[in-house]
Design a protein around this motif. Structure first.
Motif, PDB file in Angstrom:
ATOM      1  N   ARG A 106       6.806   5.509   6.743  1.00 57.82           N
ATOM      2  CA  ARG A 106       6.805   4.080   6.397  1.00 57.82           C
ATOM      3  C   ARG A 106       7.040   3.846   4.911  1.00 57.82           C
ATOM      4  O   ARG A 106       7.164   2.710   4.469  1.00 57.82           O
ATOM      5  N   LEU A 118       3.863   5.635  -5.680  1.00 58.25           N
ATOM      6  CA  LEU A 118       3.781   5.685  -7.143  1.00 58.25           C
ATOM      7  C   LEU A 118       2.708   6.670  -7.583  1.00 58.25           C
ATOM      8  O   LEU A 118       2.845   7.356  -8.591  1.00 58.25           O
ATOM      9  N   ARG A 119       1.638   6.723  -6.801  1.00 59.32           N
ATOM     10  CA  ARG A 119       0.569   7.646  -7.158  1.00 59.32           C
ATOM     11  C   ARG A 119       0.988   9.093  -6.922  1.00 59.32           C
ATOM     12  O   ARG A 119       0.438  10.006  -7.532  1.00 59.32           O
ATOM     13  N   PRO A 170       0.814  -1.224   0.000  1.00 62.16           N
ATOM     14  CA  PRO A 170       0.000   0.000   0.000  1.00 62.16           C
ATOM     15  C   PRO A 170       0.846   1.272   0.000  1.00 62.16           C
ATOM     16  O   PRO A 170       0.483   2.255  -0.635  1.00 62.16           O
ATOM     17  N   GLU A 171       1.985   1.225   0.678  1.00 64.45           N
ATOM     18  CA  GLU A 171       2.860   2.402   0.665  1.00 64.45           C
ATOM     19  C   GLU A 171       3.471   2.586  -0.723  1.00 64.45           C
ATOM     20  O   GLU A 171       3.685   3.711  -1.172  1.00 64.45           O
ATOM     21  N   LEU A 210       2.032   1.812  -3.473  1.00 68.03           N
ATOM     22  CA  LEU A 210       0.973   2.399  -4.303  1.00 68.03           C
ATOM     23  C   LEU A 210       0.869   3.897  -4.046  1.00 68.03           C
ATOM     24  O   LEU A 210       0.765   4.698  -4.981  1.00 68.03           O
ATOM     25  N   ARG A 211       0.941   4.254  -2.791  1.00 64.08           N
ATOM     26  CA  ARG A 211       0.847   5.680  -2.448  1.00 64.08           C
ATOM     27  C   ARG A 211       2.015   6.450  -3.053  1.00 64.08           C
ATOM     28  O   ARG A 211       1.832   7.532  -3.615  1.00 64.08           O
TER      29      ARG A 211
END
Lengths: 458, 988
Positions: free
Chosen positions: A221, A202-203, A196-197, A199-200
């Motif tokens: 994190r 990259l977004r 999830p990090e 993804l964050r």
């Protein structure tokens, strides 16, 4: 297409296709080459179809990308197809961008596939437009079959014409494809963050970022993009290339970042439960892997020469080449085996798996005989030597001083111990960051202490 | 048929004759004439591009004939030569000629009809693939129409490339055509059967993306989507097929620009509800498209079906997950709404819907996460183990404001914060801080940080220090002079290619200055390559490279050589060049001497003791000091008090005006101001950079800001507009004293205030007057704020931001404005650099919430920042540590004070403030901010956020406060140790 190119023919027994059936779809990937060895690789089904389809789409995106377009050059995409390798237990798809700056590989581990491996080998695989469209339509819950090679041939429409495509693959593209393996072998792991990090992160990458460099640093994190180089930072040139991973990161359990500090290249590895996706980036988006000349230095040392034939003969499509075992088997030092594997990597005969930290066996299905012998710098250097363009004026144990013919001027080359420098503009611009210039190479060849020989074993 | 016959026709410019000549010619006869034709065309087209270019600039026939006599003479012969070549050449030869061999369409059809070569199809593909400016020059339009004619004439098969389809799209009608698109399509019915469908199947290359106009506006008669929809309505083409084809196009994941047109085509057809229902599965599939606009399209197409309950809930929930990963909030919200409605309709899919909605918890917006949690709570069960595990795995990305809610729902205790910054070394840190020299501890802010830490922690007030207090002579930052000739040649070659590194540049200048008398026997051979490169001055594009070429040539040849600076006169690059010219003069005469202004330390600093030694050495030489170099040397004097005092003592015996100015710069009060303004202005700016100097002013009055009087820069009251491109003379900064109408071009401190005189000398500019940062940052404000920096300008303005990262550069008003304004820069590189600078400044204590709030409030009220970009950058900086969170939260809270009227997009800042306060366990503590929030006349999400902020309660969260104070102390300790180390630095 400018520059030297190697003619390559893709010969598919049929066009890859997606055949709908009740409850799902069968993806039938055609493989190139009509000899028996190349016909049959895998038949079975995908256990996580959406994830597999997304990884393959990511791969295709790299193939179809030219992340950097030099001024006055058309945005032409090299019509190259991905490469599939069916090894012991891992099915790997590899791709290389048209601009030679980005390499991608999707590794499907045993849990990703439920089926039978019917062959071992490496070949091209056809991802045509209908197949890409079919991959985009794969849904969770669909039963998705996958056949690579033979089964599809059996099912293909009898006497239908073979799909044949003749393309000119630029030499620099081929060189980059093989040399990227050597880069990976030098990389060290730098960061690992949860999916999830990832993804964050990259977004959060800026959409309008130019081709310049940025640095990736830990933040909380996760990671963040910085514009300031620091010790802990990983250099990232051409941020936009990472966007390939954005749509894949949702499937990832974690993301690992590897980097080679010497060259500035980096690798981004998405770790899924049943697969891995690697994106390897050259130091800058406008610098292809082919033009770096890093392999020249590697080849200059000759400690691989004795080990190479034995190591090469021992390869059996392993997913992980155990260099220690090879060293024991052949009574070679680990360094000799490693050097031999590096040399094999630069000939397209092994690839490097960052996750395993080891080479794997695969043989790129291209004619690579020209790749090394026609390395422009090496070729020019040999020509300089042959034409008597090198004049050694001073030589002792400590240093060699020579004048080498340039365009209308003589360049002075000084070789002292491990360092070498030259007065040419190319060296002035890059120093040794992109390997030795042709003048230095010429002196090395003349001195007989580094020039790769013409006959290189394959 | 002989070459001479053709030659005669070509000489007579007889195109018709050429056509007639080749009408019945055999291939062998044609090939026999190929050379004649090719030679002629080559001659005719040699000057044709220049002629055509000149013609395009509307020159008269007479002017053209005078300028390009051959091209003008042969102009009429071009057509005949082109016909001859097309009639005789092979395909390979034609490929080599390119656009030059393209006669008018009627001639082409006539020639090829007569000749009928087997390669017409390949040639057709070739001409369709042409691109570049020569097409425009030769006015080569209508290539697709020509190819279409060739197809109709049966000369070739229809090309299959994307260029052919692209050609049809853009060329079937021209902007000035007398027929409409509809008429053109109806006139060639075969297109309706085949080609138009391939528009949806053919992947365009990058240059072909904008072929289909999708933007609103323009004549509907020229628009493809309206024309096709009208033809479908008339039954001339299949409406059903068109609907499916547009969806098929979207499913192919082509480039977004093309996909947007497919969506527009689909919407123009206005599918009925039944038609949509039949294709529900395909719309659902598009929710996983890579193109954000396609995902949005899919959700909009699904919405009416959902309203009519014509969507299978299970299918919808299974397919729509990828849409929750979109960046745009509206898209994610729409997807959540669809999932929620599906789960309400069919409770059996509730748990699946909750699991799918977890994807939305990775979105940056807390509001989106809140909506996702609403859905999860509504349809999920905390007891669902798979769901609970999934949620736990996403906990790290859940916004602070939602984390408590999620943990409460899951019934787990909130994860304790990692003991960030409270490590085992904390006691040691405090002990070391307590042991510092009290004066250093006070000046570097260590005492303040210790006091805050002793009282439980929290934000620490910013450190106040002056640049003259910060020692600069760091032993680790020594600039090593060039040691020998080989090194100098190597470094000079490198600097010519890349003059970006100012230390390297100065090292080379100093090297030439000191070593120019070393001329060994093989000097010419060793410097030959450098000489050749320096001779190619026009190939070197960097501003500073060009003067360096002159220096290299003068040094190598031993002859005076022109240093290119005349065209740079009057700006700072010219100042640099003027200095280089002086060195070049000495180098040519082999008069070696140290360069006074060569930095001894990174950042452009000069150890005062070294400068005095250089001046002493110069005193023993027959040459005169170069005053430009001397002035620059004084401007670069490091402020370190000890070395200055020693240098002052050592310079007591030096004679002359320059020595007096140097002593004055070092603090002497016994000097009388001399006549050379360059030297004395530099001396006063080095002595006290922010003070007026009545003594120097009396002798050299009216020279402008940062001459005898210090510049006072303020932001011109706005509101200002952010313009798309840099606008000269926008004058964001008001200076006192003002710039004189004409100013001396050899006063760099004054030139720094003139936007036209600054030029773009890159990073070297920052080393010009390293102690005068206020004026430097004011120049940065003018260059960066108020306009959207384009990617090509980034490298020019980036040097203004880099000194903000220096922990020993105090951030006063101009620096803070530059920092706050750049946080909202359009160029990601500048915004990222400003964010780095903010993170650094908070960490080392140069900025606190109070100062940040003033700067951010100012750029917002003056219209110099975009709220969305600013809020994002502040959020990025706040995420770094508890200290950064507390500082940004405090700044935002103070920004709320006196909000009349509330700034645009206030909710962005309120949302960030809320998250930071929840994260750190704080609440609003500034009474004016509370009053201001209570008095806000706002509605919607801003009002909701205001209520939530006012409702926050303080939670005991000593961890965050303590972590913040420890981090603040660490940053200040680094400064204290650095200053201590520098104070004991030996002579360079």
């Amino acid at each position: 297409m400018s520059g030297l190119a190697v003619s390559h023919t893709y010969r598919y027994a049929f066009g890859s296709e997606a055949v709908s059936r009740t409850g799902g779809v069968d993806l039938r990937l055609a493989t190139s080459g009509l000899d028996a060895a190349n016909l049959d690789y895998f038949r079975g089904k995908l256990t996580r179809p959406v994830r597999a389809a997304d990884l393959l789409r990511g791969l295709i995106e790299v193939v179809q990308s030219r992340f950097y377009i030099p001024p006055a050059m058309m945005a032409r995409i090299i019509p190259a197809d991905p490469v599939v390798t069916c090894g012991d237990d891992v099915l790997r798809f590899e791709a290389f961008s048209s601009c030679c700056s980005t390499y991608a590989r999707a590794d499907f581990l045993p849990p990703a596939l439920d089926g039978e491996r019917t062959g071992r080998g490496t070949t091209n695989v056809d991802f045509n437009a209908p197949m890409r469209s079919a991959l985009a339509r794969v849904r969770e819950g669909d039963g998705v079959g996958l056949a690579i090679g033979a089964e599809s041939v059996e099912l293909s429409r009898g006497g239908e014409a073979i799909v044949e495509r003749k393309v000119a693959l630029p030499l620099r593209w081929l060189k980059g494809f093989v040399e990227v393996q050597t880069y990976q072998s030098r990389m060290t792991p730098r960061f690992e963050i949860p999916g999830p990090e990832a993804l964050r992160f990259l977004r959060s990458l800026p959409r309008g970022a130019g081709p310049g460099s940025a640095w990736v640093v830990p933040a909380g994190r996760g990671l963040r993009l910085s514009q300031t180089p620091t010790k802990e930072a990983v250099r990232l040139g051409g941020v936009g290339r990472l966007r390939v991973l954005e749509i894949l990161a949702r499937h990832a359990r974690s993301m690992r970042v590897h980097a080679d500090e010497r060259s500035g290249a980096s690798a981004w590895e998405l770790v899924l439960d049943e697969a891995r996706f690697h994106l390897v980036l050259s130091p800058d988006v406008f610098r292809g892997f082919s033009g770096e000349g890093q392999v020249l230095s590697s080849l200059a040392a000759d400690r691989w020469k004795e080990a190479l034939p034995r190591v090469q003969a021992s390869l059996r499509w392993e997913s992980r080449v155990d260099s220690h075992a090879l060293a024991n088997e052949f009574s070679l030092s680990p360094a000799e085996v490693a050097a031999a594997l590096d040399a094999l990597g630069s000939r397209g005969l092994v690839g490097f798996d960052l996750a395993e930290g080891a080479y794997f066996h695969r043989e790129l299905p291209f004619d690579l005989t020209m790749v090394e012998s026609l390395h422009p710098r090496l070729k020019d250097a040999r020509k300089l030597v042959a034409e008597g363009g090198v004049r050694v004026v001073k030589k002792d144990d400590a240093r060699t001083e020579a004048f080498v013919q340039g365009t209308g001027v003589e360049h002075r080359v000084l070789i002292t111990g491990q360092t070498a420098n030259c007065t040419c503009p190319w060296y002035a611009k890059h120093n040794d960051a992109r390997g030795p210039c042709k003048h230095i190479l010429a002196v090395q060849i003349l001195e007989g202490d580094g020039g790769p020989s013409e006959e290189t074993p394959r | 048929m002989k070459p001479a016959d053709l030659q005669a026709l070509l000489d007579a410019h007889d195109a018709e004759g050429c056509l007639a000549m080749f009408k019945t010619a055999t291939e062998a006869e044609r090939r026999a004439l190929a050379k004649t034709a090719a030679t002629r065309l080559r001659a005719v087209s040699l000057f044709q591009p220049f002629y055509l270019l000149a013609q395009a600039s509307r020159q008269t026939e007479e002017q053209l004939a005078a300028q390009f006599p051959l091209a003008a003479k042969e102009r009429g012969g071009l057509r005949a030569a082109q016909i001859a070549v097309l009639a005789t050449a092979t395909l390979t030869e034609l490929r080599r000629f390119g656009v030059d061999c393209y006669p008018p369409a009627d001639d082409t059809v006539a020639v090829l009809s007569d000749r009928r070569p087997p390669w017409v199809g390949e040639w057709a593909e070739l001409i369709l693939s042409w691109s570049g400016p020569r097409l425009w020059l030769y006015n080569v339009g209508g290539r697709w129409r020509l190819v279409r004619r060739l197809v109709h004439e049966g000369l070739c098969e229809r090309p299959r490339s994307s260029s052919y389809i692209h050609g049809m799209i853009v060329e079937i009608i021209t902007p000035r055509a007398s027929i409409t698109l509809r008429e053109a399509l109806l006139a060639d019915p075969a297109l309706l059967k085949e080609e138009i469908w391939e528009v949806f199947e053919t992947e365009p290359t990058r240059g072909q993306l904008e072929g289909l106009p999708f933007r609103p506006g323009g004549s509907s008669e020229a628009r493809w989507e309206t024309t096709l929809a009208a033809l479908a309505a008339e039954g001339r083409i299949s409406r059903t097929r068109l609907i499916d084809a547009s969806l098929g196009g979207l499913e192919r994941d082509f480039h977004e620009l093309r996909a947007r047109w497919f969506a527009l085509m689909h919407d123009t057809l206005e599918p009925t509800l039944d038609e949509r229902a039949d294709r529900a599965g395909r719309y659902l599939g598009l929710a996983s498209s890579r193109n954000p606009s396609t995902v949005k399209f899919a959700l909009e197409a699904l919405a009416p079906l959902d309203k009519q309950e014509r969507l299978e809930p299970r299918l919808l929930v299974d397919a729509i997950g990828p849409a929750l990963l979109a960046r745009h909030k509206a898209t994610v919200r729409a997807a959540l709404t669809l999932i929620d409605r599906a789960a309400r309709r069919d409770p059996a899919v509730g748990s699946r819907a909750a699991a799918v909605a977890v994807e939305a918890l990775t979105h940056d917006s807390p509001a989106i996460q809140e909506s996702a949690l609403d859905l999860i709570e509504r349809h999920g069960e905390p007891a669902d183990r798979a769901l609970a595990e999934l949620l736990q795995s996403r906990m790290g990305t859940v916004a602070a404001s939602q984390r408590g809610r999620l943990t409460a729902w899951l019934g787990v205790s909130p994860a304790s914060e990692p003991p960030e910054a409270i490590d085992d070394g904390q006691g040691d840190l405090i002990a070391r801080a307590s042991a510092l020299d009290p004066l250093i501890a006070e000046r570097t802010g260590v005492s303040a940080a210790l006091a805050v830490l002793k009282h439980g922690g929290g934000e620490v007030p910013a450190v106040d220090f002056d640049e003259t207090e910060a020692p600069r002579l760091d032993p680790e930052g020594l600039v090593c002079p060039v040691a020998g000739l080989d090194e100098l040649i190597r470094r000079f070659s490198s600097v010519l290619e890349n003059p970006e590194d100012p230390e390297e540049l100065e090292r080379v200048l100093d090297g030439v200055s000191r070593l120019c008398d070393q001329i060994p026997d093989d000097f010419a051979a060793r410097t030959g390559a450098l000489r050749a490169r320096a001779g190619c001055v026009d190939l070197l594009t960097a501003n500073l490279s060009r003067p360096l070429c002159g220096l290299a040539l003068a040094w190598i040849t031993g002859k005076p050589h022109a240093v290119r600076y005349a065209d740079l006169h009057g700006n700072l690059v010219g100042f640099f060049a003027r200095r280089v010219l002086a060195i070049a003069g000495r180098a040519a005469l082999r008069q070696a001497a140290p360069l006074l202004s060569a930095p001894t330390h990174k950042g452009g600093w000069i150890d005062p003791r070294v400068l005095v030694e250089r001046v002493q050495l110069w005193a023993s030489l027959p040459d005169h000091l170069d005053r430009i170099d001397g002035a620059l040397a004084i401007l670069r004097l490091a402020p370190d008090a000890g070395p200055r005092a020693l240098a002052l003592a050592a310079s007591a015996d030096l004679e002359g005006h320059y020595a007096a100015a140097l002593r004055y710069a070092l603090g002497s009060d016994r000097e009388s101001v001399g006549p050379d303004a360059r030297i004395w202005v530099a001396a006063t700016r080095a002595r006290a950079p922010r003070d007026d100097d009545p003594l120097v002013d009396a002798r050299h009055p009216g020279l402008g800001p940062d001459a005898s009087q210090a510049a006072r820069c303020t932001l011109r009251p706005g509101p200002h507009q952010i313009v798309r491109t840099y606008s000269w003379g926008c004058k964001l900064i008001v200076r006192e004293p003002p710039l004189p109408l004409t100013h001396a071009y050899e006063l760099p401190t004054v030139l720094l205030h003139d936007e036209r005189a600054r030029g773009w000398p890159g990073r070297w500019l920052a080393t010009l007057w390293p102690i005068g940062r206020d004026s430097f940052f004011a120049a940065g404000v003018e260059s960066i704020l108020g306009n959207e920096t384009t990617p090509s300008e980034v490298s020019f303005v980036r040097p203004y931001l880099e000194p903000l990262l220096d922990p020993d550069v105090p951030l006063r008003e101009m620096a803070r404005l530059l920092l706050a304004g750049s946080l909202s820069a359009s160029a990601p590189e500048l915004q990222g650099l400003a964010t780095d600078a903010l993170i650094a400044a908070i960490g080392d204590g140069r900025i606190d919430g109070n100062r940040l709030s003033q700067a951010v409030g100012r750029v917002l009220t003056e219209g110099l920042a975009k709220p969305s970009r600013l809020a994002k950058a502040l959020g990025d900086a706040a995420r770094v540590s508890p200290l950064h969170s507390l500082t940004v939260a405090h700044a935002l809270e103070l920004m709320l004070c006196g909000l009349t009227p509330p700034p645009r997009d206030l909710h962005l800042f309120l949302e960030l403030l809320k998250e930071l306060l929840v994260e750190t366990g704080e609440r609003l503590t500034v009474p004016e901010a509370v009053d201001s929030l209570r008095g806000l006349k706002v509605s919607g999400k801003t009002a909701k956020l205001a209520r939530e902020l006012l409702g926050l309660e303080e939670r005991p969260a000593a961890t965050a406060r303590r972590s913040a104070a420890v981090r603040a102390l660490t940053g200040r300790m680094e400064r204290a140790l650095r200053w201590t180390r520098r104070r004991h630095s030996p002579r360079s």
